[in-house]
Design an enzyme around this catalytic site. Structure first.
Site, PDB file in Angstrom:
ATOM      1  N   HIS A  26      63.792  62.337  38.077  1.00 43.30           N
ATOM      2  CA  HIS A  26      62.862  61.469  38.879  1.00 43.30           C
ATOM      3  C   HIS A  26      62.563  62.242  40.186  1.00 43.30           C
ATOM      4  O   HIS A  26      63.274  63.092  40.380  1.00 43.30           O
ATOM      5  CB  HIS A  26      63.601  59.980  38.887  1.00 43.30           C
ATOM      6  CG  HIS A  26      64.867  59.961  40.064  1.00 43.30           C
ATOM      7  ND1 HIS A  26      65.675  58.866  40.196  1.00 43.30           N
ATOM      8  CD2 HIS A  26      65.540  61.014  40.440  1.00 43.30           C
ATOM      9  CE1 HIS A  26      66.562  59.190  40.962  1.00 43.30           C
ATOM     10  NE2 HIS A  26      66.655  60.369  41.221  1.00 43.30           N
ATOM     11  N   CYS A  45      65.480  64.171  47.818  1.00 48.26           N
ATOM     12  CA  CYS A  45      65.340  63.399  46.500  1.00 48.26           C
ATOM     13  C   CYS A  45      63.686  63.286  46.559  1.00 48.26           C
ATOM     14  O   CYS A  45      63.458  62.960  45.508  1.00 48.26           O
ATOM     15  CB  CYS A  45      65.996  62.016  47.125  1.00 48.26           C
ATOM     16  SG  CYS A  45      67.447  61.970  46.942  1.00 48.26           S
ATOM     17  N   HIS A  53      69.531  63.568  36.698  1.00 50.54           N
ATOM     18  CA  HIS A  53      70.767  62.828  36.878  1.00 50.54           C
ATOM     19  C   HIS A  53      71.281  62.668  35.285  1.00 50.54           C
ATOM     20  O   HIS A  53      70.436  62.460  34.491  1.00 50.54           O
ATOM     21  CB  HIS A  53      71.014  61.325  37.462  1.00 50.54           C
ATOM     22  CG  HIS A  53      70.384  61.631  39.097  1.00 50.54           C
ATOM     23  ND1 HIS A  53      71.156  62.047  39.887  1.00 50.54           N
ATOM     24  CD2 HIS A  53      69.156  61.343  39.668  1.00 50.54           C
ATOM     25  CE1 HIS A  53      70.706  62.183  40.991  1.00 50.54           C
ATOM     26  NE2 HIS A  53      69.464  61.704  40.890  1.00 50.54           N
ATOM     27  N   ASP A  91      66.349  58.193  27.984  1.00 47.59           N
ATOM     28  CA  ASP A  91      67.082  59.395  27.712  1.00 47.59           C
ATOM     29  C   ASP A  91      66.009  60.676  27.731  1.00 47.59           C
ATOM     30  O   ASP A  91      65.307  60.559  26.719  1.00 47.59           O
ATOM     31  CB  ASP A  91      67.840  59.283  26.499  1.00 47.59           C
ATOM     32  CG  ASP A  91      68.936  60.407  26.659  1.00 47.59           C
ATOM     33  OD1 ASP A  91      69.512  60.881  27.476  1.00 47.59           O
ATOM     34  OD2 ASP A  91      69.274  61.011  25.487  1.00 47.59           O
ATOM     35  N   GLU A 137      75.181  57.202  39.123  1.00 46.99           N
ATOM     36  CA  GLU A 137      74.018  58.006  39.286  1.00 46.99           C
ATOM     37  C   GLU A 137      74.737  59.484  39.427  1.00 46.99           C
ATOM     38  O   GLU A 137      74.139  60.333  39.011  1.00 46.99           O
ATOM     39  CB  GLU A 137      73.129  57.696  40.460  1.00 46.99           C
ATOM     40  CG  GLU A 137      71.760  58.674  40.448  1.00 46.99           C
ATOM     41  CD  GLU A 137      71.086  58.397  41.849  1.00 46.99           C
ATOM     42  OE1 GLU A 137      70.007  57.762  41.588  1.00 46.99           O
ATOM     43  OE2 GLU A 137      71.417  58.578  42.798  1.00 46.99           O
TER      44      GLU A 137
HETATM   45 NI    NI Z   1      67.782  61.443  42.261  1.00 47.00          NI
END
Ligand code: NI
Length: 150
Positions: A26, A45, A53, A91, A137
């Site tokens: 992400h 991020c 992750h 996934d 996470e």
């Molecule tokens: Ni992240």
């Protein structure tokens, strides 16, 4: 002597948990903001190429053991329902672009866990309640949701 009708009214409530794993990518950014503003708020991020992750998801359900099986719910069925209907969409995917039930959301774990609640709850038999999700996470960052709203 307790009347039989009274005995039957008390049923144990048992919690059952299953832990799942998925990997996904992400990028955390707000498309309404400039790159500089995203970098200021989200730091690394928000790097444009994104990052990945290894998520762990714990699904906690509750119910009463069924008299015929002794199960609250067959864990093999819970595993199959969650993996085939939900985790298969996540996934090895990009959470910003690939997942219909995350469309138009910033794919933080907070938003992800609320969407996961909705997706998992609708899969469960009516006699079983979803009571908790725990989304890891990283090994140190955990997000917890009980379906509550303000
Ligand atoms: Ni992240």
């Amino acid at each position: 002597m307790v009347p039989a009708a009274h005995k039957q009214q008390v049923k144990p409530r048992v919690y059952v948990s299953r832990r799942f794993h998925f990997s996904a990518a992400h990028r955390i950014y707000n498309p309404a903001w400039s790159d500089a503003e995203n970098a200021r708020v989200f730091g690394p991020c928000s790097h444009p190429a994104g990052h990945g992750h290894n998520y762990e998801l714990e699904v906690v359900i509750a119910g009463s053991p069924h008299p015929d099986t002794g199960y609250v719910m067959d864990i093999a069925l819970l595993k199959k329902l969650v993996e085939e209907n939900v985790l298969s969409q996540l996934d090895h995917r990009n959470l910003n672009t690939d997942v219909p039930f995350l469309a138009d959301q910033i794919p933080t774990s907070e938003n992800l866990i609320v969407s996961l609640w909705r997706e998992i709850q609708r899969l469960l038999p009516s006699e079983v309640q979803l009571v908790e999700l725990r989304l890891w996470e990283t090994p140190r960052n955990c997000f917890i949701y009980h379906g509550e709203t303000y």
